[in-house]
Design an enzyme around this catalytic site. Sequence first.
Site, short mmCIF file in Angstrom:
data_model
loop_
_atom_site.label_atom_id
_atom_site.label_comp_id
_atom_site.label_asym_id
_atom_site.label_seq_id
_atom_site.Cartn_x
_atom_site.Cartn_y
_atom_site.Cartn_z
N TYR A 54 0.84 -1.19 0.00
CA TYR A 54 0.00 0.00 0.00
C TYR A 54 0.88 1.25 0.00
CZ TYR A 54 -3.86 -3.14 1.37
OH TYR A 54 -4.80 -4.15 1.42
N GLN A 177 -8.89 -13.09 3.30
CA GLN A 177 -9.39 -11.72 3.13
C GLN A 177 -9.85 -11.52 1.68
OE1 GLN A 177 -7.63 -7.22 3.30
NE2 GLN A 177 -7.20 -8.50 5.08
N TRP A 205 -13.00 -7.21 2.52
CA TRP A 205 -12.69 -5.85 2.10
C TRP A 205 -13.73 -5.38 1.08
CZ3 TRP A 205 -11.19 -4.84 -3.06
CH2 TRP A 205 -10.74 -5.92 -3.82
N ARG A 228 -13.65 7.69 -5.27
CA ARG A 228 -12.83 6.52 -5.56
C ARG A 228 -12.71 6.28 -7.06
NH1 ARG A 228 -11.96 2.33 -2.14
NH2 ARG A 228 -11.76 4.04 -0.66
N GLN A 290 -16.43 9.68 8.54
CA GLN A 290 -16.79 8.45 7.83
C GLN A 290 -16.63 7.24 8.74
OE1 GLN A 290 -13.99 8.96 4.58
NE2 GLN A 290 -15.64 9.43 3.15
N ASN A 294 -19.76 4.75 9.66
CA ASN A 294 -19.80 3.35 9.24
C ASN A 294 -19.72 2.38 10.41
OD1 ASN A 294 -20.04 4.10 6.57
ND2 ASN A 294 -17.84 4.03 6.18
#
Length: 328
Positions: A54, A177, A205, A228, A290, A294
């Site tokens: 990442y 995952q 995810w 996004r 956010q 969530n």
Amino acid sequence: MEFRRLGRSGLNISEISYGNWLTHGSQVEEDQATACVRAALDAGITTFDTADVYANTKAESVLGRALAGRRRESLEIFTKVFWPTGPGGPNDKGLGRKHIMESINGSLKRLQTDYVDLYQAHRYDKSVPLEETMLAFADLVRQGKVLYIGVSEWNADQIARGAALARELNVPFISNQPQYSMLWRVIESQVVPTSEREGISQIVWSPIAQGVLTGKYLPGQPVPEGSRATDENGAKFIQRFLRDEVLTKVQQLKPLAEEAGLSLAQLAVAWTLQNPNVASAIIGASRPEQVHENVKAAGVKLDAELMKKIDDVLEGVVETDPRFTVTP
């Protein structure tokens, strides 16, 4: 926050976890990223997921600094190995022993910790014998650098073969995952039944389908600036959902969310948690609010009638083909 056991193990994790795939080290400045991590901690999240790839290792460093000073025993820190990192040498990728051993040392340094709770094979590596990969993971467990091992986006056969080797090596292989959402259910027919037999849980995810299940993308309208869909890394994952047919049906979910007293995003996250093989849903954030929004999906129970209504609305646009388990 509620907690669930990860696989057939003694590890408890928060059923909402915080991930920093597209934000830390790339989309979001570090002070904002730190604010999001603090919001997650304040909301009761104890489980944090990242990966060496990442932002080409920067995301791990940002997360490490954001968690510095927190009681390590009260956190579950997950990272991954597979994708290329570093200057691009011949051993800077994959699941060979050399790359795994060198990658964990780099991850631990960036995360400012002596161990990670879960170390995950980010994809399956067809170019390396599975025995070599699993033995390397087993050695990391015995060295104390890794407490548990897991994988990401492995298909059912790969999971079964990995689990068999883990039993032989006597190491705790406890998680997978995958991508999973109302719109992307490819794990349900094969991966989930295999995982249940092997004592493996899912840490999912993209439960909000890259933001599509927030309802902010409208049919026939350009995508919002800064979303996004405009991000270089995230756009390829979201394109499959940006069809007017899909976006129209997502808008039809709004009355169902209101019926449950939830936002669309909360409904989407809560939906994934209704699957008993799901231990945690990963949320990301570019703003602290956010996270606070969530995380309200934690502990929500959706009745069978509402789940049926969701299926009826989305009929025809849900992807279920297990051949798409491994993402491009």
